[in-house]
Design a protein around this motif. Structure first.
Motif, PDB file in Angstrom:
ATOM      1  N   ILE A  36       0.873  -1.182   0.000  1.00  8.05           N
ATOM      2  CA  ILE A  36       0.000   0.000   0.000  1.00  8.05           C
ATOM      3  C   ILE A  36       0.903   1.223   0.000  1.00  8.05           C
ATOM      4  O   ILE A  36       1.697   1.433   0.914  1.00  8.05           O
ATOM      5  CB  ILE A  36      -0.923   0.031   1.235  1.00  8.05           C
ATOM      6  CG1 ILE A  36      -1.788  -1.237   1.303  1.00  8.05           C
ATOM      7  CG2 ILE A  36      -1.806   1.294   1.203  1.00  8.05           C
ATOM      8  CD1 ILE A  36      -2.703  -1.297   2.540  1.00  8.05           C
ATOM      9  N   CYS A  37       0.791   2.032  -1.056  1.00  4.49           N
ATOM     10  CA  CYS A  37       1.613   3.228  -1.218  1.00  4.49           C
ATOM     11  C   CYS A  37       0.879   4.417  -0.577  1.00  4.49           C
ATOM     12  O   CYS A  37      -0.355   4.428  -0.518  1.00  4.49           O
ATOM     13  CB  CYS A  37       1.810   3.480  -2.707  1.00  4.49           C
ATOM     14  SG  CYS A  37       2.763   4.955  -3.094  1.00  4.49           S
ATOM     15  N   GLY A  38       1.638   5.413  -0.132  1.00  4.50           N
ATOM     16  CA  GLY A  38       1.020   6.637   0.366  1.00  4.50           C
ATOM     17  C   GLY A  38       0.066   7.227  -0.655  1.00  4.50           C
ATOM     18  O   GLY A  38      -1.000   7.749  -0.309  1.00  4.50           O
ATOM     19  N   SER A  39       0.428   7.100  -1.942  1.00  4.85           N
ATOM     20  CA  SER A  39      -0.434   7.669  -2.986  1.00  4.85           C
ATOM     21  C   SER A  39      -1.756   6.898  -3.098  1.00  4.85           C
ATOM     22  O   SER A  39      -2.768   7.451  -3.513  1.00  4.85           O
ATOM     23  CB  SER A  39       0.300   7.684  -4.330  1.00  4.85           C
ATOM     24  OG  SER A  39       0.550   6.367  -4.773  1.00  4.85           O
ATOM     25  N   ASP A  40      -1.749   5.618  -2.724  1.00  4.40           N
ATOM     26  CA  ASP A  40      -3.012   4.855  -2.706  1.00  4.40           C
ATOM     27  C   ASP A  40      -3.932   5.381  -1.600  1.00  4.40           C
ATOM     28  O   ASP A  40      -5.154   5.417  -1.765  1.00  4.40           O
ATOM     29  CB  ASP A  40      -2.740   3.366  -2.458  1.00  4.40           C
ATOM     30  CG  ASP A  40      -2.013   2.697  -3.617  1.00  4.40           C
ATOM     31  OD1 ASP A  40      -2.261   3.076  -4.779  1.00  4.40           O
ATOM     32  OD2 ASP A  40      -1.203   1.792  -3.351  1.00  4.40           O
ATOM     33  N   GLY A  58      -3.140  -0.205  -6.504  1.00  6.16           N
ATOM     34  CA  GLY A  58      -2.002  -1.096  -6.231  1.00  6.16           C
ATOM     35  C   GLY A  58      -0.998  -1.149  -7.365  1.00  6.16           C
ATOM     36  O   GLY A  58      -1.301  -1.627  -8.458  1.00  6.16           O
ATOM     37  N   HIS A  59       0.209  -0.606  -7.112  1.00  2.00           N
ATOM     38  CA  HIS A  59       1.236  -0.597  -8.167  1.00  2.00           C
ATOM     39  C   HIS A  59       2.598  -1.056  -7.659  1.00  2.00           C
ATOM     40  O   HIS A  59       3.573  -1.003  -8.370  1.00  2.00           O
ATOM     41  CB  HIS A  59       1.359   0.821  -8.749  1.00  2.00           C
ATOM     42  CG  HIS A  59       1.665   1.847  -7.697  1.00  2.00           C
ATOM     43  ND1 HIS A  59       0.684   2.537  -7.040  1.00  2.00           N
ATOM     44  CD2 HIS A  59       2.831   2.256  -7.157  1.00  2.00           C
ATOM     45  CE1 HIS A  59       1.241   3.348  -6.144  1.00  2.00           C
ATOM     46  NE2 HIS A  59       2.542   3.196  -6.190  1.00  2.00           N
ATOM     47  N   GLU A  60       2.669  -1.530  -6.406  1.00  2.00           N
ATOM     48  CA  GLU A  60       3.955  -1.972  -5.839  1.00  2.00           C
ATOM     49  C   GLU A  60       3.846  -3.474  -5.627  1.00  2.00           C
ATOM     50  O   GLU A  60       3.593  -3.923  -4.512  1.00  2.00           O
ATOM     51  CB  GLU A  60       4.206  -1.275  -4.497  1.00  2.00           C
ATOM     52  CG  GLU A  60       4.147   0.234  -4.588  1.00  2.00           C
ATOM     53  CD  GLU A  60       4.337   0.925  -3.235  1.00  2.00           C
ATOM     54  OE1 GLU A  60       4.281   0.240  -2.191  1.00  2.00           O
ATOM     55  OE2 GLU A  60       4.547   2.143  -3.235  1.00  2.00           O
ATOM     56  N   ALA A  61       4.037  -4.227  -6.698  1.00  2.00           N
ATOM     57  CA  ALA A  61       3.632  -5.624  -6.601  1.00  2.00           C
ATOM     58  C   ALA A  61       4.651  -6.604  -7.158  1.00  2.00           C
ATOM     59  O   ALA A  61       5.556  -6.245  -7.905  1.00  2.00           O
ATOM     60  CB  ALA A  61       2.295  -5.809  -7.319  1.00  2.00           C
ATOM     61  N   ILE A 148      10.272  -2.981  -4.228  1.00  2.00           N
ATOM     62  CA  ILE A 148      11.270  -2.553  -5.228  1.00  2.00           C
ATOM     63  C   ILE A 148      10.868  -1.209  -5.818  1.00  2.00           C
ATOM     64  O   ILE A 148      11.717  -0.343  -6.072  1.00  2.00           O
ATOM     65  CB  ILE A 148      11.417  -3.616  -6.342  1.00  2.00           C
ATOM     66  CG1 ILE A 148      12.063  -4.871  -5.764  1.00  2.00           C
ATOM     67  CG2 ILE A 148      12.278  -3.069  -7.487  1.00  2.00           C
ATOM     68  CD1 ILE A 148      12.129  -6.026  -6.731  1.00  2.00           C
ATOM     69  N   GLU A 149       9.581  -0.994  -6.012  1.00  2.00           N
ATOM     70  CA  GLU A 149       9.142   0.276  -6.592  1.00  2.00           C
ATOM     71  C   GLU A 149       9.584   1.436  -5.717  1.00  2.00           C
ATOM     72  O   GLU A 149      10.118   2.441  -6.200  1.00  2.00           O
ATOM     73  CB  GLU A 149       7.620   0.265  -6.768  1.00  2.00           C
ATOM     74  CG  GLU A 149       7.130   1.258  -7.792  1.00  2.00           C
ATOM     75  CD  GLU A 149       6.461   2.477  -7.185  1.00  2.00           C
ATOM     76  OE1 GLU A 149       6.200   3.418  -7.931  1.00  2.00           O
ATOM     77  OE2 GLU A 149       6.214   2.498  -5.965  1.00  2.00           O
ATOM     78  N   ALA A 150       9.410   1.302  -4.407  1.00  2.00           N
ATOM     79  CA  ALA A 150       9.839   2.361  -3.480  1.00  2.00           C
ATOM     80  C   ALA A 150      11.361   2.514  -3.512  1.00  2.00           C
ATOM     81  O   ALA A 150      11.887   3.632  -3.534  1.00  2.00           O
ATOM     82  CB  ALA A 150       9.355   2.044  -2.072  1.00  2.00           C
TER      83      ALA A 150
HETATM   84 ZN   LIG Z   1       3.950   4.044  -4.869  1.00  2.00          ZN
END
Ligand SMILES: [Zn+2]
Ligand SMILES: [Zn+2]
Length: 343
Positions: A36-40, A58-61, A148-150
């Motif tokens: 869960i990203c802050g932007s979510d 959801g984009h950090e998967a 990994i995205e972060a």
């Molecule tokens: Zn993010």
């Protein structure tokens, strides 16, 4: 398939949805972990305007290859993979320049502004183009791969900053992004990395994660302390991972003449800038947007333990618990950093 759907702002529901379709160049990924990203959370409450419901965010998967289109010849079912959050076109002026993160036709997974709607990975399956998929080493845990995205945000910020071996870096903000940025700065040759935050718990963690020094600007005059540590000159490079007037001013005041500040945080749309100070000291300000294909480096840095994320994961919970975790993040529960959901 099961999916966590944002049906309206402030409302997430577990629903039954058809599996996503995939085209000839696409990969269908069975999601095993999604952060869960802050932007979510800003999408959840509608404040960002970039996640119009109904939407699967959801984009950090990370997950396993379930199927793929006819043009995909180098993957097999079961391959462990992660993917970039940004879908770039590969054809515009910026893509041609190797700046895919600045693509004119950029889309983000799990985002729905006015122009498009791309369902994300808070679901059993998600479809992504092959060109943004990266293979993971066999022993790489999925819940770490979801970060990994972060990590790529910090690695990109460091990679576009002018760092020389032996430099001192100041990192303002010791949240998720600040903590990976400070590790990346060390890996890039900064021998002294000073982390700043107004939360002492985060500073303790930053210290465990590789900061050589920590300062709380609410308790000490942080720029004065940095000058003391650097023979009165200031740090060579600063990373601003918050995005308020005060925190940007702190970063600017901590760097030496001719130094640079890379701006990563953007919590405010506008800030007051100490313009004359920046100009007369010839300080370079550099914006940093997302990441630009640094995933293989990130995977390698994490696999070797150069960048550690495991201590930053607060919880690894079933997807069905998503609504309650979103609520806890929305209400800023203390000491909650990264929550990873498991479909
Ligand atoms: Zn993010
Ligand atoms: Zn493009």
């Amino acid at each position: 398939m099961n999916a966590l759907l944002l049906t309206e702002y402030m409302k997430l529901e577990m629903v039954e949805m058809p599996e996503p379709e995939f085209g000839v160049d696409d990969v269908l990924v069975r999601v095993r972990a999604c952060g869960i990203c802050g932007s979510d959370v800003h999408g959840f409450d509608g404040s960002s305007g970039r996640r119009n419901p109904p939407l699967v965010m959801g984009h950090e998967a990370a997950g396993e290859v379930a199927a793929f289109g006819a043009n995909v010849g180098d993957l097999k079912p079961g391959d462990r993979v992660t993917f970039d959050s940004t879908v770039y076109c590969g054809q515009c002026f910026f893509c041609a320049r190797g700046e895919a993160n600045l693509c004119e036709n950029r889309q983000v997974i799990g985002v729905a502004p006015k122009e498009y709607r791309r369902h994300g990975a808070f679901a059993e399956f998600v479809t992504v183009p092959r060109r943004i998929v990266y293979k993971l080493p066999e022993s790489f845990p999925f819940e770490q791969a979801a970060l990994i995205e972060a990590v790529s945000i910090g690695v990109h910020a460091v990679s576009i900053s002018p760092i020389k071996l032996g430099d001192t870096a100041v990192v303002v903000g010791a949240g998720m992004i600040g903590t990976v940025t400070l590790q990346a700065a060390r890996a890039a040759g900064c021998t002294r990395v000073i982390a700043l935050d107004i939360d002492d718990v985060k500073l303790e963690q930053a210290k465990r994660m590789g900061a050589t020094d920590v300062l709380n600007p609410h308790k000490v005059d942080a720029p004065a302390e940095v000058l003391k540590m650097t023979e009165g000159r200031g740090a060579g490079v600063g990373f601003e991972c918050v995005g308020y007037t005060e925190s940007v001013a702190t970063a600017v005041n901590c760097v030496r003449k001719g130094g640079s500040v890379t701006l990563v945080g953007n919590l405010s749309q506008k800030i007051d800038l100490p313009l004359q100070y920046v100009v007369t000291r010839q300080i370079r300000l550099q914006g940093s947007c997302a990441s630009n294909g640094e995933y293989p480096q990130c995977i390698d840095l994490m696999a070797r333990g150069v960048i550690k994320v495991a201590p930053l994961i607060s919880a690894y919970a079933p997807l069905a618990e998503g609504p309650s975790w979103f609520n806890r993040l929305y209400h800023h529960e203390p000491n909650l950093m990264k929550v990873v959901l498991r479909p």
